[in-house]
Design an enzyme around this catalytic site. Sequence first.
Site, PDB file in Angstrom:
ATOM      1  CE1 TYR A 162      -3.801  -8.748   0.881  1.00  5.24           C
ATOM      2  CE2 TYR A 162      -3.815  -7.539  -1.191  1.00  5.24           C
ATOM      3  CZ  TYR A 162      -3.170  -7.912  -0.028  1.00  5.24           C
ATOM      4  OH  TYR A 162      -1.905  -7.461   0.224  1.00  5.24           O
ATOM      5  CE  LYS A 166      -3.251  -5.802   2.853  1.00  2.43           C
ATOM      6  NZ  LYS A 166      -2.681  -5.867   4.209  1.00  2.43           N
TER       7      LYS A 166
END
Length: 723
Positions: A162, A166
């Site tokens: 993640y 991001k």
Amino acid sequence: MDQLRFDGRVAVVTGAGGGLGKAYALLLGSRGAKVVVNDLGGSRDGSGKSNFADAVVQEIKAKGGEAVADYNSVVEGDKIIKTALDNYGRIDILINNAGILRDRSFQKMSEQDWDLIQAVHVKGAFKTTHAAWATFKAQKFGRVIMTSSNSGLFGNFGQANYSAAKMALVGFMNTLALEGEKYNILINTIVPTAASRLTEDILPPEMFQAMKPELIAPVVAYMSHESFTDSALVIDSTLGFATKTHLVRSLGAPLRKKPTDEVTLESVKEAWPQVVDMSKTKRFDRMPEVTVDLVGRIQDFEHRSKLDSTHPSYWSTYNYNSKDLICYALGVGASVVNPGDLRFLYEAHENFNALPTYFILPGMSMESPVVANAMPPGKHADFTNILHGEQFIEFLGEFPGTEGSFTTRNYVAEVLDKGSSAIAIVNSEIYQNKELIIRTQQHIFVVGQGGFGGPRDSKVAVGVQPAPKRKPDAVVEQRTSEDQAALYRLSGDLNPLHIDNNVAVASGHPKPILHGLASLGFSVRHVIAKFAGNNSSNVKALKARFAKPVLPGQTLITEMWQEGNRVHFQTKVKETGNVVIAGAYVDLKNVVKDSGSASSAQSSQSSGSLKSDSLFAKIESEVKANADKAKSVGAIYLYNITKDGKTVKQWTLELKGTPGVYQGQPKSGKADTTMTVSDDDLVDIAAGTLNPQAAFMKGKLKISGNIMLAQKLGPLLKTGAKL
Ligand code: NAI
């Protein structure tokens, strides 16, 4: 403030079935945007499907808005954009919000966990943005929001997949912002922290309650509005707060001593603390700026290396502003009691300037190891055995402005052997933008460290000059204050000898003594008041020898003799008759006699054209066309237009009697208000890019005479404004 509306705009919000996306969609819908509410409707980890989006569409419609649901996955983002185009014929705003989590500690993370996260966050944002890009370009309007996370910016345990995704979006934004700029396509990134199903098991319950997505939605909507003009921002928002995050770079360090040396592991290790020192940093908005900066640094390094090869040098930077100049002027006895001193004490004074002796300070190197390291074997220097013997300063370029930044090189040119003591001749070269503008030289007396068989006489020292035998041509007497040394210390020389009784007594003085440079500052002030039209920039060079200490509270008498452009001086203490500064002189560009309290600078008129000329031409035609209105102002204004700190043109605005605008001083009467401002700053003020109040506060716009009258001029100055 007018309500910021989105009427006529079409917005796509991905992942808008719940959480943050829903709040964005509802807000945009309530402000007039037609909204495509996209949501796959999966669970938190992306599996399954439901019809969240319909509920959001219903809610928007119930409040009188327009919206349509879309159930495509962002991985097929082109289809979502097609929904917008098919239903509303356009797309203006794209909020890439959809997201899922697959948290695992890295060891346990599968390739599928990795791929799925990259697909939804990174590929998803690519697919939607790419599909909308052609429309944005054609209509020369687009607002795109990426959604990043502090997990990406700073890292978070268990979120390697993640975090990577991001942070990828920030890089994606950086390049899109450049490519979109000329088409008015602005890309920005939100870093939200909000209560949603993605955070329900991460945030503590009370925090979870408070972190409403509705507190973040206005930030995202504002960044999507047509009035918003920034691009490539990373904005963190939560709990009704917003902050900006950006990358900065350390100033870094060369990895070798000289450009011709090899870079080795060891030289890298040596430079490392400086490489990673973030106490001073730089921010770059464009990649080319990074290269330009680096090339500048390398050139600087090469320039320094060349100089360093003659003598081991110590480099430092020195920054100063008007406050430093004022503090210094107070330290050397400038006082509001003497009207001639106001130009050294008041940053908005039309002739505000530094005292020439101020520029000795960048070269002061008492605390640096400069002298200590130059001592011959077996001899030592530290602050207990050194004395400031003589001081010289020479201005090679333009007299420096009222704020600035210098690079200073200090080196010991020679160590002289005077028998019992040694004298280090310390030269300082003060550069501004690589141009050598000031040279200073100090003679540092190193007590008891002579007798090493070195040279007795110097090849490079600038010598003192004896004062003529006749009676002085001018004498100025001024008492120093009891707090003089305490005040002077604030300009940087913090030696306890000047403030601490114990240290002073241990050094053989009855009480803390005044800094030699403070007494010198007094006397040079007296000289320029008497012989230089009180104009610092009239000074070419000055030299002095410190003969004896002065105690704060004693009275200084400066005796002056003019010989051509040189003014010899010596300074005595009235109470003891001791000569404290001897063999001193100031070399002037022009002698301007006895104008100690004069405040009028020599302003040279020039007929060369300036940027502000057209502004005055415009004001002139405006005044002509509205003579009655102009007349009603009832005042005469004089503008001194400066370039590089010198007045190069004057303009009079005669707004009374028979109004007129013309070059030069007022033809009838005198100016009620005089404004001094640089050509560039005046043009900026007229263009509205420089606020006149701010310019005044910063000393860029100096006003003398009736300040209130200056305010009446405001409207006249505005570009395009009418009387
Ligand atoms: P949420 O889970 O409430 O909302 C995300 C929505 O995206 C869900 O409705 C989900 O159905 C939808 N979605 C998931 N995969 C999709 C796909 N392939 N196509 C279309 N829709 C899909 O979570 P929340 O918190 O509102 O998150 C919104 C965004 O903010 C996400 O990108 C998340 O990573 C990010 N974020 C949230 C933080 C927070 O504190 N809530 C912190 C940092 C980032």
